[in-house]
Motif scaffolding. Structure first.
Motif, mmCIF file in Angstrom:
data_model
loop_
_atom_site.group_PDB
_atom_site.id
_atom_site.type_symbol
_atom_site.label_atom_id
_atom_site.label_comp_id
_atom_site.label_asym_id
_atom_site.label_seq_id
_atom_site.Cartn_x
_atom_site.Cartn_y
_atom_site.Cartn_z
ATOM 1 N N LYS A 44 0.825 -1.211 0.000
ATOM 2 C CA LYS A 44 0.000 0.000 0.000
ATOM 3 C C LYS A 44 0.859 1.261 0.000
ATOM 4 C CE LYS A 44 -3.812 -2.165 2.433
ATOM 5 N NZ LYS A 44 -4.585 -2.230 3.671
ATOM 6 N N GLU A 45 0.299 2.304 -0.573
ATOM 7 C CA GLU A 45 0.956 3.606 -0.546
ATOM 8 C C GLU A 45 1.130 4.034 0.913
ATOM 9 O OE1 GLU A 45 0.075 8.113 -2.094
ATOM 10 O OE2 GLU A 45 -0.742 6.440 -3.258
ATOM 11 N N GLY A 46 2.263 4.586 1.225
ATOM 12 C CA GLY A 46 2.547 5.012 2.588
ATOM 13 C C GLY A 46 3.221 3.947 3.441
ATOM 14 N N ASN A 47 3.268 2.710 2.962
ATOM 15 C CA ASN A 47 3.918 1.624 3.691
ATOM 16 C C ASN A 47 5.427 1.821 3.620
ATOM 17 O OD1 ASN A 47 5.113 -0.966 4.343
ATOM 18 N ND2 ASN A 47 3.097 -1.870 4.069
ATOM 19 N N ILE A 48 6.099 1.639 4.733
ATOM 20 C CA ILE A 48 7.553 1.827 4.792
ATOM 21 C C ILE A 48 8.304 0.901 3.833
ATOM 22 C CG2 ILE A 48 7.983 0.239 6.712
ATOM 23 C CD1 ILE A 48 10.014 2.482 7.706
ATOM 24 N N LEU A 49 7.702 -0.224 3.480
ATOM 25 C CA LEU A 49 8.366 -1.150 2.554
ATOM 26 C C LEU A 49 8.687 -0.484 1.221
ATOM 27 C CD1 LEU A 49 6.414 -4.498 3.080
ATOM 28 C CD2 LEU A 49 8.495 -3.696 4.211
ATOM 29 N N ASN A 50 7.931 0.525 0.868
ATOM 30 C CA ASN A 50 8.178 1.251 -0.380
ATOM 31 C C ASN A 50 9.545 1.925 -0.399
ATOM 32 O OD1 ASN A 50 5.720 0.863 -1.954
ATOM 33 N ND2 ASN A 50 4.732 1.904 -0.254
ATOM 34 N N HIS A 51 10.187 2.027 0.763
ATOM 35 C CA HIS A 51 11.501 2.665 0.856
ATOM 36 C C HIS A 51 12.645 1.657 0.959
ATOM 37 C CE1 HIS A 51 9.555 6.541 1.308
ATOM 38 N NE2 HIS A 51 8.754 5.972 2.190
ATOM 39 N N PHE A 52 12.333 0.372 0.960
ATOM 40 C CA PHE A 52 13.351 -0.668 1.074
ATOM 41 C C PHE A 52 13.695 -1.235 -0.300
ATOM 42 C CE2 PHE A 52 11.648 -1.840 5.564
ATOM 43 C CZ PHE A 52 12.165 -0.666 6.076
ATOM 44 N N ASP A 53 14.986 -1.447 -0.528
ATOM 45 C CA ASP A 53 15.463 -1.913 -1.831
ATOM 46 C C ASP A 53 14.777 -3.188 -2.325
ATOM 47 O OD1 ASP A 53 17.209 0.200 -1.962
ATOM 48 O OD2 ASP A 53 19.026 -1.017 -2.027
ATOM 49 N N ARG A 54 14.541 -4.129 -1.447
ATOM 50 C CA ARG A 54 13.994 -5.416 -1.878
ATOM 51 C C ARG A 54 12.530 -5.333 -2.296
ATOM 52 N NH1 ARG A 54 17.000 -9.549 2.348
ATOM 53 N NH2 ARG A 54 19.088 -8.965 1.691
ATOM 54 N N PHE A 55 11.911 -4.195 -2.058
ATOM 55 C CA PHE A 55 10.514 -3.994 -2.430
ATOM 56 C C PHE A 55 10.351 -2.834 -3.407
ATOM 57 C CE2 PHE A 55 10.502 -5.830 1.865
ATOM 58 C CZ PHE A 55 9.708 -6.938 1.666
ATOM 59 N N LYS A 56 11.440 -2.377 -4.002
ATOM 60 C CA LYS A 56 11.395 -1.146 -4.789
ATOM 61 C C LYS A 56 10.618 -1.257 -6.092
ATOM 62 C CE LYS A 56 15.896 -1.784 -6.976
ATOM 63 N NZ LYS A 56 17.254 -1.287 -7.059
ATOM 64 N N ASP A 57 10.575 -2.458 -6.683
ATOM 65 C CA ASP A 57 9.838 -2.600 -7.944
ATOM 66 C C ASP A 57 9.511 -4.075 -8.192
ATOM 67 O OD1 ASP A 57 12.246 -3.779 -9.008
ATOM 68 O OD2 ASP A 57 12.943 -1.798 -9.606
ATOM 69 N N ASP A 58 8.659 -4.298 -9.171
ATOM 70 C CA ASP A 58 8.236 -5.670 -9.485
ATOM 71 C C ASP A 58 9.409 -6.560 -9.883
ATOM 72 O OD1 ASP A 58 5.554 -5.250 -8.923
ATOM 73 O OD2 ASP A 58 5.019 -4.792 -10.991
#
Length: 156
Positions: A44-58
């Motif tokens: 989800k937007e706003g989730n801290i995972l969006n800032h971690f390299d392993r979750f940066k893109d598909d």
């Protein structure tokens, strides 16, 4: 299972020698090892995972999904959840005190069903543990646990 650096960077050896336990923070890979995150759309937007390299893109998520597939394989074989397999793998290190420090996983959830699942122990045999370790050793993990800059603070 996708952050095994403490086993190879000297942390395990020092902790074992000094009797210091290793705490497995976020032992389910922030939900990744459960199979809950298959693409960027699952975050989800706003989730801290969006800032971690392993979750940066598909592409990165897909590149690391082989770890989830390994966990899936054992979950099916043991009639268990992915979370239970990942936690069993961490706890299994404690069966080898001559080789490993004490490992304490600390999974978290605000969901009572998940808390029950995480605290229902599944056992791995020595052969299963060895097989998982052998397979993990051949898997390449893409991306830093956090970011390149934050990584410098993890191994101080």
């Amino acid at each position: 299972m996708w952050s095994t650096e403490p086993l190879t960077n000297g942390t395990n050896d020092v902790c074992k020698k000094l009797g210091i336990p290793i705490i497995g923070y976020s032992p389910l890979g922030r939900g990744f090892l459960t199979g809950a995150i298959k693409s960027k759309a699952d975050i989800k937007e706003g989730n801290i995972l969006n800032h971690f390299d392993r979750f940066k893109d598909d592409e990165t998520i897909k590149a690391n999904y082989h770890v989830v597939e390994l966990v899936n394989e054992y979950a099916k074989m043991k009639n268990a959840s992915n979370a239970q397999i990942a936690l069993a793998w961490i706890r299994k290190h404690n069966d080898y005190p001559d080789k490993y420090a004490k490992f304490i996983p600390i999974p978290s959830s605000s969901n009572p069903k998940r808390n029950h699942e995480n605290n229902t122990a599944v056992e791995l045999s020595d052969a299963e543990f060895d097989d998982i370790n052998e397979k993990l050793s051949k898997l390449k993990i893409v991306g830093y646990r956090y970011s390149k800059d934050a990584e410098n603070f993890l191994n101080v």
